[in-house]
Design an enzyme around this catalytic site. Sequence first.
Site, mmCIF file in Angstrom:
data_model
loop_
_atom_site.group_PDB
_atom_site.id
_atom_site.type_symbol
_atom_site.label_atom_id
_atom_site.label_comp_id
_atom_site.label_asym_id
_atom_site.label_seq_id
_atom_site.Cartn_x
_atom_site.Cartn_y
_atom_site.Cartn_z
ATOM 1 N N SER A 123 0.938 -1.291 -0.090
ATOM 2 C CA SER A 123 0.083 -0.003 -0.007
ATOM 3 C C SER A 123 0.986 1.425 0.125
ATOM 4 C CB SER A 123 -0.859 0.015 1.280
ATOM 5 O OG SER A 123 -1.351 1.187 1.499
ATOM 6 N N GLU A 160 0.320 3.492 1.694
ATOM 7 C CA GLU A 160 0.504 4.067 3.220
ATOM 8 C C GLU A 160 1.908 3.689 3.870
ATOM 9 O OE1 GLU A 160 -1.599 5.124 5.840
ATOM 10 O OE2 GLU A 160 -2.576 5.986 3.717
ATOM 11 N N TYR A 168 -1.309 0.222 10.509
ATOM 12 C CA TYR A 168 -1.561 -0.439 9.211
ATOM 13 C C TYR A 168 -0.503 -0.365 8.377
ATOM 14 C CZ TYR A 168 -3.525 -1.179 4.480
ATOM 15 O OH TYR A 168 -3.467 -1.371 3.247
HETATM 16 P P1 NAP Z 1 -11.230 -4.737 1.910
HETATM 17 O O1 NAP Z 1 -12.445 -4.699 0.880
HETATM 18 O O2 NAP Z 1 -11.122 -4.474 3.259
HETATM 19 O O3 NAP Z 1 -11.120 -6.686 1.897
HETATM 20 C C1 NAP Z 1 -10.293 -7.117 2.863
HETATM 21 C C2 NAP Z 1 -10.431 -8.617 2.651
HETATM 22 O O4 NAP Z 1 -9.743 -9.455 3.555
HETATM 23 C C3 NAP Z 1 -12.072 -9.264 2.851
HETATM 24 O O5 NAP Z 1 -12.152 -10.200 1.972
HETATM 25 C C4 NAP Z 1 -11.787 -9.691 4.285
HETATM 26 O O6 NAP Z 1 -12.620 -10.823 4.483
HETATM 27 C C5 NAP Z 1 -10.380 -10.365 4.179
HETATM 28 N N1 NAP Z 1 -9.651 -10.627 5.429
HETATM 29 C C6 NAP Z 1 -9.615 -9.899 6.469
HETATM 30 N N2 NAP Z 1 -9.125 -10.623 7.523
HETATM 31 C C7 NAP Z 1 -8.919 -11.689 7.271
HETATM 32 C C8 NAP Z 1 -8.361 -12.861 7.783
HETATM 33 N N3 NAP Z 1 -7.801 -12.893 8.984
HETATM 34 N N4 NAP Z 1 -8.154 -14.279 7.002
HETATM 35 C C9 NAP Z 1 -8.729 -14.073 5.697
HETATM 36 N N5 NAP Z 1 -9.434 -13.198 5.195
HETATM 37 C C10 NAP Z 1 -9.285 -11.887 5.958
HETATM 38 O O7 NAP Z 1 -9.940 -4.441 1.280
HETATM 39 P P2 NAP Z 1 -9.618 -4.060 -0.555
HETATM 40 O O8 NAP Z 1 -9.896 -2.790 -0.510
HETATM 41 O O9 NAP Z 1 -10.210 -5.192 -1.273
HETATM 42 O O10 NAP Z 1 -8.082 -4.083 -0.512
HETATM 43 C C11 NAP Z 1 -7.640 -5.518 -0.828
HETATM 44 C C12 NAP Z 1 -5.966 -5.256 0.027
HETATM 45 O O11 NAP Z 1 -5.315 -4.417 -0.623
HETATM 46 C C13 NAP Z 1 -5.998 -5.378 1.261
HETATM 47 O O12 NAP Z 1 -4.810 -6.049 1.725
HETATM 48 C C14 NAP Z 1 -5.345 -3.963 1.431
HETATM 49 O O13 NAP Z 1 -4.768 -3.502 2.818
HETATM 50 C C15 NAP Z 1 -4.556 -3.516 0.231
HETATM 51 N N6 NAP Z 1 -4.792 -2.121 -0.197
HETATM 52 C C16 NAP Z 1 -5.940 -1.700 -0.538
HETATM 53 C C17 NAP Z 1 -6.039 -0.358 -1.034
HETATM 54 C C18 NAP Z 1 -7.348 0.476 -1.384
HETATM 55 O O14 NAP Z 1 -7.116 1.618 -1.583
HETATM 56 N N7 NAP Z 1 -8.420 -0.477 -1.623
HETATM 57 C C19 NAP Z 1 -5.071 0.352 -1.202
HETATM 58 C C20 NAP Z 1 -3.620 -0.422 -1.044
HETATM 59 C C21 NAP Z 1 -3.635 -1.742 -0.673
HETATM 60 P P3 NAP Z 1 -14.195 -10.289 5.448
HETATM 61 O O15 NAP Z 1 -15.140 -10.039 4.242
HETATM 62 O O16 NAP Z 1 -14.536 -11.521 6.189
HETATM 63 O O17 NAP Z 1 -13.913 -9.248 6.333
HETATM 64 O O1 F7E Z 2 -9.146 7.823 4.395
HETATM 65 C C1 F7E Z 2 -9.454 11.291 5.628
HETATM 66 C C2 F7E Z 2 -8.477 10.328 6.299
HETATM 67 O O2 F7E Z 2 -10.142 5.742 5.300
HETATM 68 C C3 F7E Z 2 -8.527 8.673 3.485
HETATM 69 C C4 F7E Z 2 -7.097 1.961 2.482
HETATM 70 O O3 F7E Z 2 -7.721 1.278 1.318
HETATM 71 O O4 F7E Z 2 -6.013 3.647 1.167
HETATM 72 C C5 F7E Z 2 -6.887 3.625 2.180
HETATM 73 O O5 F7E Z 2 -6.465 3.998 3.383
HETATM 74 C C6 F7E Z 2 -8.246 10.114 4.083
HETATM 75 C C7 F7E Z 2 -7.630 9.986 5.361
HETATM 76 O O6 F7E Z 2 -8.470 5.638 3.489
HETATM 77 C C8 F7E Z 2 -12.820 10.918 7.131
HETATM 78 O O7 F7E Z 2 -7.777 11.070 7.453
HETATM 79 C C9 F7E Z 2 -11.762 12.468 6.437
HETATM 80 O O8 F7E Z 2 -6.496 11.103 5.442
HETATM 81 O O9 F7E Z 2 -10.749 6.493 3.061
HETATM 82 P P1 F7E Z 2 -9.599 6.453 3.766
HETATM 83 P P2 F7E Z 2 -6.834 5.682 3.896
HETATM 84 O O10 F7E Z 2 -6.639 5.724 5.113
HETATM 85 O O11 F7E Z 2 -6.119 6.506 2.844
HETATM 86 C C10 F7E Z 2 -4.865 3.012 1.522
HETATM 87 C C11 F7E Z 2 -3.819 3.107 0.398
HETATM 88 C C12 F7E Z 2 -4.833 1.547 1.986
HETATM 89 O O12 F7E Z 2 -3.910 0.688 1.793
HETATM 90 C C13 F7E Z 2 -5.856 1.331 2.923
HETATM 91 O O13 F7E Z 2 -6.223 0.049 3.025
HETATM 92 O O14 F7E Z 2 -9.680 10.846 4.356
HETATM 93 N N1 F7E Z 2 -10.971 11.504 6.162
HETATM 94 N N2 F7E Z 2 -12.504 12.297 7.199
HETATM 95 C C14 F7E Z 2 -11.661 10.436 6.574
HETATM 96 N N3 F7E Z 2 -11.614 9.123 6.435
HETATM 97 C C15 F7E Z 2 -12.433 8.370 6.900
HETATM 98 N N4 F7E Z 2 -12.194 6.823 6.642
HETATM 99 N N5 F7E Z 2 -13.633 8.632 7.510
HETATM 100 C C16 F7E Z 2 -13.819 10.107 7.746
HETATM 101 O O15 F7E Z 2 -14.829 10.384 8.207
#
Ligand code: NAP
Ligand code: F7E
Length: 321
Positions: free
Chosen positions: A125, A127, A149
């Site tokens: 990520s 992050e 995270y």
């Molecule tokens: P998501 O919607 O939160 O999906 C996470 C998945 O992981 C869900 O299927 C969840 O299952 C499963 N999971 C959680 N804990 C588990 C465990 N202990 N054993 C087996 N499965 C488990 O995330 P996403 O947005 O699709 O992202 C996919 C991956 O990319 C994640 O690793 C995330 O950290 C990474 N990522 C996401 C973003 C983004 O912007 N979306 C960016 C960078 C990296 P349940 O349905 O049971 O909860």
């Molecule tokens: O926050 C701000 C918050 O929770 C984005 C995950 O998929 O992307 C995701 O992480 C921004 C942050 O995503 C609210 O402070 C303001 O600056 O949607 P988010 P994230 O933290 O960027 C990365 C790449 C991943 O890997 C992660 O798995 O939005 N913000 N107000 C808020 N965020 C939330 N959630 N809720 C608010 O009310």
Amino acid sequence: MVVLISGITGQDGYYLSKLMLKEGHQVHGIVRRNSQKTYGVLDFDEELKSKLNLYYGDVTDKSSLDSIFRQVKPNLVFHLAAQSFVQESWSNPEVTYDVNIKGTLNMLNSFREYTPEGKFYFACSSEVFGKVADEIQNEESRMWPRSPYGISKLAAYWTGINYRESYNLFVCNGILFNHESPNRGVEFVTRKISLAAAKIKLGLQKELKLGNLDAKRDWGFSGDYVRAMYLMLLHKEPDDYVVATGETHSVREFVEAAFEAVGLDYRDYVIVDPKFLRPAEVQYLRGDYSKAKRKLGWEPKVKFKELVKMMVEADLERLSG
Ligand code: NAP
Ligand code: F7E
């Protein structure tokens, strides 16, 4: 090919399994059992679910993974499972480390033991960049995570590289910047906003409480990003890639565009609530995807405004339906 996806019930699992089926592959997925027997995002698409082979398992339970790897013998492994909500990682750091670090180690060990000739993708990520040192972040940029995270993803990233170097395994890290879709979890800011804009438009909600409106993110579309994951595993050598759009927008810009899409002014509805501020914030992210473009021929297709509109329209349709 035989494909195994952890995290198949999440946002990316949904788009990736659709893509893998479209490419003619056999798709297997690891699902966490819950008391309601629900399957996350897959419950919205029964047709897709019926084409998948799903197994109960948990990435923190190595024996469950061993049994799945033994049965499935995957050629391609996409390890997407994670505790993925950054805010939650301060409340539950141990769970975050267990699932994201130990879970990745378990997946890598099962992969190494049962299918070492296969290919492995890890969902890293943006992050990991956290307190950014560069105006635009690429694979060489300094990594300084700002949350449990981010730290967990950094540890897992290096574990993947170490397994590649130590055991000559095909392991890739995708350093993906934020990517969204109508299937994004409702606690993430983009979906929280699109859902609120739709509800307010339909008279189902009165206001929207948010945290830091000035944080900036590089937001793309999940459907585009899963293609990059696949291309990484098709490439001749394993490597690590930034996947991003190259644009950055603030939360304020997102909320403004979402409310505009339903003909409203966000300033009449949005309230800043300190409850949603983070102990340490990632203030700014913008990714340089030129390596993915050069080596994989990957480029994002969906632009920011289109993404916002897609999400708001999908929420309006779901609520109206
Ligand atoms: P998501 O919607 O939160 O999906 C996470 C998945 O992981 C869900 O299927 C969840 O299952 C499963 N999971 C959680 N804990 C588990 C465990 N202990 N054993 C087996 N499965 C488990 O995330 P996403 O947005 O699709 O992202 C996919 C991956 O990319 C994640 O690793 C995330 O950290 C990474 N990522 C996401 C973003 C983004 O912007 N979306 C960016 C960078 C990296 P349940 O349905 O049971 O909860
Ligand atoms: O926050 C701000 C918050 O929770 C984005 C995950 O998929 O992307 C995701 O992480 C921004 C942050 O995503 C609210 O402070 C303001 O600056 O949607 P988010 P994230 O933290 O960027 C990365 C790449 C991943 O890997 C992660 O798995 O939005 N913000 N107000 C808020 N965020 C939330 N959630 N809720 C608010 O009310």
